[in-house]
Write a protein that holds these residues in place. Structure first.
Motif, mmCIF file in Angstrom:
data_model
loop_
_atom_site.group_PDB
_atom_site.id
_atom_site.type_symbol
_atom_site.label_atom_id
_atom_site.label_comp_id
_atom_site.label_asym_id
_atom_site.label_seq_id
_atom_site.Cartn_x
_atom_site.Cartn_y
_atom_site.Cartn_z
ATOM 1 N N ASP A 5 0.851 -1.179 0.000
ATOM 2 C CA ASP A 5 0.000 0.000 0.000
ATOM 3 C C ASP A 5 0.887 1.229 0.000
ATOM 4 O OD1 ASP A 5 -2.029 1.799 0.241
ATOM 5 O OD2 ASP A 5 -2.354 1.466 2.376
ATOM 6 N N ALA A 6 0.836 2.002 -1.061
ATOM 7 C CA ALA A 6 1.708 3.160 -1.190
ATOM 8 C C ALA A 6 0.885 4.442 -1.198
ATOM 9 C CB ALA A 6 2.544 3.063 -2.465
ATOM 10 N N VAL A 7 1.474 5.527 -0.683
ATOM 11 C CA VAL A 7 0.803 6.827 -0.682
ATOM 12 C C VAL A 7 1.232 7.659 -1.874
ATOM 13 C CG1 VAL A 7 0.398 6.864 1.804
ATOM 14 C CG2 VAL A 7 2.549 7.775 0.885
ATOM 15 N N ALA A 8 2.417 7.362 -2.427
ATOM 16 C CA ALA A 8 2.911 8.102 -3.586
ATOM 17 C C ALA A 8 3.934 7.246 -4.318
ATOM 18 C CB ALA A 8 3.527 9.435 -3.168
ATOM 19 N N ARG A 9 4.186 7.651 -5.566
ATOM 20 C CA ARG A 9 5.208 6.974 -6.377
ATOM 21 C C ARG A 9 6.046 8.051 -7.048
ATOM 22 N NH1 ARG A 9 2.000 4.007 -9.417
ATOM 23 N NH2 ARG A 9 1.959 2.253 -7.974
ATOM 24 N N VAL A 10 7.366 7.945 -6.903
ATOM 25 C CA VAL A 10 8.299 8.953 -7.406
ATOM 26 C C VAL A 10 9.221 8.293 -8.418
ATOM 27 C CG1 VAL A 10 10.015 10.692 -6.788
ATOM 28 C CG2 VAL A 10 8.201 10.095 -5.160
ATOM 29 N N ASN A 11 9.013 8.607 -9.692
ATOM 30 C CA ASN A 11 9.791 7.979 -10.766
ATOM 31 C C ASN A 11 9.790 6.466 -10.625
ATOM 32 O OD1 ASN A 11 10.526 10.463 -11.955
ATOM 33 N ND2 ASN A 11 12.261 10.692 -10.558
ATOM 34 N N GLY A 12 8.628 5.929 -10.290
ATOM 35 C CA GLY A 12 8.471 4.488 -10.173
ATOM 36 C C GLY A 12 8.805 3.920 -8.808
ATOM 37 N N GLU A 13 9.379 4.722 -7.924
ATOM 38 C CA GLU A 13 9.743 4.268 -6.574
ATOM 39 C C GLU A 13 8.625 4.626 -5.608
ATOM 40 O OE1 GLU A 13 12.879 5.586 -3.090
ATOM 41 O OE2 GLU A 13 13.556 5.656 -5.177
ATOM 42 N N GLU A 14 8.138 3.626 -4.884
ATOM 43 C CA GLU A 14 6.987 3.853 -4.017
ATOM 44 C C GLU A 14 7.390 4.360 -2.637
ATOM 45 O OE1 GLU A 14 4.677 0.277 -3.909
ATOM 46 O OE2 GLU A 14 3.660 0.749 -5.804
ATOM 47 N N ILE A 15 6.567 5.255 -2.115
ATOM 48 C CA ILE A 15 6.619 5.637 -0.708
ATOM 49 C C ILE A 15 5.459 4.904 -0.050
ATOM 50 C CG2 ILE A 15 6.374 7.518 0.959
ATOM 51 C CD1 ILE A 15 7.521 9.402 -1.166
ATOM 52 N N THR A 16 5.765 3.911 0.768
ATOM 53 C CA THR A 16 4.710 3.069 1.313
ATOM 54 C C THR A 16 3.971 3.760 2.453
ATOM 55 O OG1 THR A 16 6.079 1.976 2.987
ATOM 56 C CG2 THR A 16 6.104 1.028 0.753
ATOM 57 N N ARG A 17 2.751 3.323 2.665
ATOM 58 C CA ARG A 17 1.977 3.878 3.777
ATOM 59 C C ARG A 17 2.629 3.536 5.109
ATOM 60 N NH1 ARG A 17 -2.594 6.266 3.855
ATOM 61 N NH2 ARG A 17 -3.122 5.571 1.751
ATOM 62 N N ALA A 18 3.242 2.365 5.193
ATOM 63 C CA ALA A 18 3.887 1.962 6.450
ATOM 64 C C ALA A 18 5.012 2.918 6.812
ATOM 65 C CB ALA A 18 4.408 0.534 6.326
ATOM 66 N N GLU A 19 5.874 3.251 5.848
ATOM 67 C CA GLU A 19 6.968 4.163 6.159
ATOM 68 C C GLU A 19 6.445 5.569 6.429
ATOM 69 O OE1 GLU A 19 9.754 4.848 2.836
ATOM 70 O OE2 GLU A 19 8.299 3.862 1.533
ATOM 71 N N PHE A 20 5.435 5.989 5.670
ATOM 72 C CA PHE A 20 4.835 7.306 5.883
ATOM 73 C C PHE A 20 4.239 7.404 7.290
ATOM 74 C CE2 PHE A 20 1.139 10.103 5.869
ATOM 75 C CZ PHE A 20 1.659 11.275 5.335
ATOM 76 N N ASP A 21 3.463 6.390 7.680
ATOM 77 C CA ASP A 21 2.820 6.417 8.998
ATOM 78 C C ASP A 21 3.838 6.373 10.128
ATOM 79 O OD1 ASP A 21 0.338 6.527 7.810
ATOM 80 O OD2 ASP A 21 -0.133 4.404 8.104
ATOM 81 N N THR A 22 4.936 5.640 9.930
ATOM 82 C CA THR A 22 5.963 5.548 10.960
ATOM 83 C C THR A 22 6.563 6.924 11.253
ATOM 84 O OG1 THR A 22 6.527 3.266 10.400
ATOM 85 C CG2 THR A 22 8.199 4.545 11.577
ATOM 86 N N ILE A 23 6.910 7.647 10.203
ATOM 87 C CA ILE A 23 7.499 8.968 10.392
ATOM 88 C C ILE A 23 6.470 9.947 10.952
ATOM 89 C CG2 ILE A 23 8.633 10.908 9.255
ATOM 90 C CD1 ILE A 23 9.816 8.970 7.273
ATOM 91 N N TYR A 24 5.226 9.863 10.466
ATOM 92 C CA TYR A 24 4.193 10.770 10.968
ATOM 93 C C TYR A 24 3.986 10.582 12.473
ATOM 94 C CZ TYR A 24 -0.182 13.115 11.850
ATOM 95 O OH TYR A 24 -1.136 13.927 12.395
ATOM 96 N N GLU A 25 3.992 9.334 12.924
ATOM 97 C CA GLU A 25 3.806 9.077 14.351
ATOM 98 C C GLU A 25 4.956 9.664 15.166
ATOM 99 O OE1 GLU A 25 1.191 7.922 15.943
ATOM 100 O OE2 GLU A 25 0.156 7.822 14.007
ATOM 101 N N GLN A 26 6.167 9.641 14.615
ATOM 102 C CA GLN A 26 7.304 10.261 15.304
ATOM 103 C C GLN A 26 7.109 11.773 15.401
ATOM 104 O OE1 GLN A 26 10.595 8.941 12.942
ATOM 105 N NE2 GLN A 26 10.776 6.973 13.963
ATOM 106 N N ILE A 27 6.660 12.382 14.308
ATOM 107 C CA ILE A 27 6.411 13.822 14.306
ATOM 108 C C ILE A 27 5.304 14.170 15.292
ATOM 109 C CG2 ILE A 27 5.535 15.736 12.910
ATOM 110 C CD1 ILE A 27 6.940 14.474 10.526
#
Length: 296
Positions: free
Chosen positions: A28-50
């Protein structure tokens, strides 16, 4: 040059501000940058830290604004690392290990792993973040060597404000300020923002967009010398005075001297912003979670 801070605090800072968290198997990805995905898991992990660093829960509107800003930072980070890889930057395992040791004050691998685990991260998380930091430094140096910055990269404002918790008091102070009382004196006597109150409410020069959404919107609408009606943010009620402004694209040589000095000191960062703007213009960026896409 990026100032490093020894210990786990530096690693947390790098993870939150520079790099995306690795080691996620989610598709499950929130965005794709030149074919490279930013996954929801990594996004949520950083957001929770913030979220933890900001002191807890946010209202829905503020949380969404923070999430959008975070995703843009993660997209920039992905673009920078992709570009650094393309240009042959040393992002090797050896280079990452050396920087990691520097950040941890020369600690041995066992101590480093223990501190990383205690911070709720994994070694893989941190090595990915440090690798992105190395890429950021490489591209910033390249951008600074190639770019002659002559225009203001985004709109900067010199603002003062008075912050209070009570709406009635905010309205009273607004009336007094617009009736001619000295704004700086009112701020010094009444503002709960003690850091700026000691300087008459002065917030100095900063990109207008750096402020929380409600504050930025009210400040952006002001003419120089104008005072805003009280505006509410998560911090309380603000009365804002726009002291000066330098519009995006205006000549730096025509800006006030103190802003010129600040921009000169941050020239490499400005060069990086312009470099990344060009990377964005040339990139294929897909917002897979439409709620996080920039507003039209």
């Amino acid at each position: 040059m990026v100032r490093t801070i020894r210990g786990i605090a530096a690693l947390l800072l790098a993870t939150v501000l520079i790099g995306a968290v690795a080691g996620c198997s989610s598709t499950d990805a929130v965005a794709r940058v030149n074919g490279e995905e930013i996954t929801r898991a990594e996004f949520d992990t950083i957001y929770e830290q913030i979220l933890a660093q900001s002191g807890g829960q946010l209202d829905d509107e503020t949380a969404l604004a923070y999430k959008k800003q975070l995703l843009e930072m993660m997209i920039d980070s992905a673009l920078i690392t992709q570009e650094a890889e393309e240009l042959g930057a040393d992002l090797s395992e050896e280079a990452v290990t050396e920087r990691l040791s520097q950040l941890m004050g020369g600690a041995d691998e066992a101590t480093i792993e223990e501190q990383i685990t205690a911070a709720g991260l994994t070694v893989e998380d941190v090595r990915k973040s440090v690798r992105d930091q190395l890429a950021n430094e490489f591209i910033q140096e390249k951008a600074a060597s190639e770019t002659s910055v002559t225009v203001v990269p985004q709109t900067y404002s010199q603002l003062s404000h008075i912050l209070v918790s009570d709406e009635a008091l905010a309205n009273e102070l607004y009336d007094r300020a617009t009736d001619g009382e000295d704004f700086a004196a009112l701020a010094s006597e009444n503002s709960s923002d003690t850091a700026s109150a000691i300087d008459g409410g002065n917030l100095g020069w900063a990109p207008t967009s750096d402020y929380v959404a409600e504050f930025a919107s009210a400040a952006d609408a002001l003419e120089v010398g104008e005072i805003s009606e009280p505006v509410q943010s998560q911090f309380g009620w603000h009365i804002i005075l726009k002291v000066a402004e330098a519009a995006e694209g205006s000549e730096i040589s025509e800006a006030p001297a103190d802003l010129q000095a600040m921009l000169a000191a941050g020239g490499s960062e400005i060069a990086l912003q312009q470099y990344v703007a060009q990377l964005r213009a040339d990139a294929d960026i897909e917002y897979l979670d439409e709620s996080l896409a920039p507003s039209e």
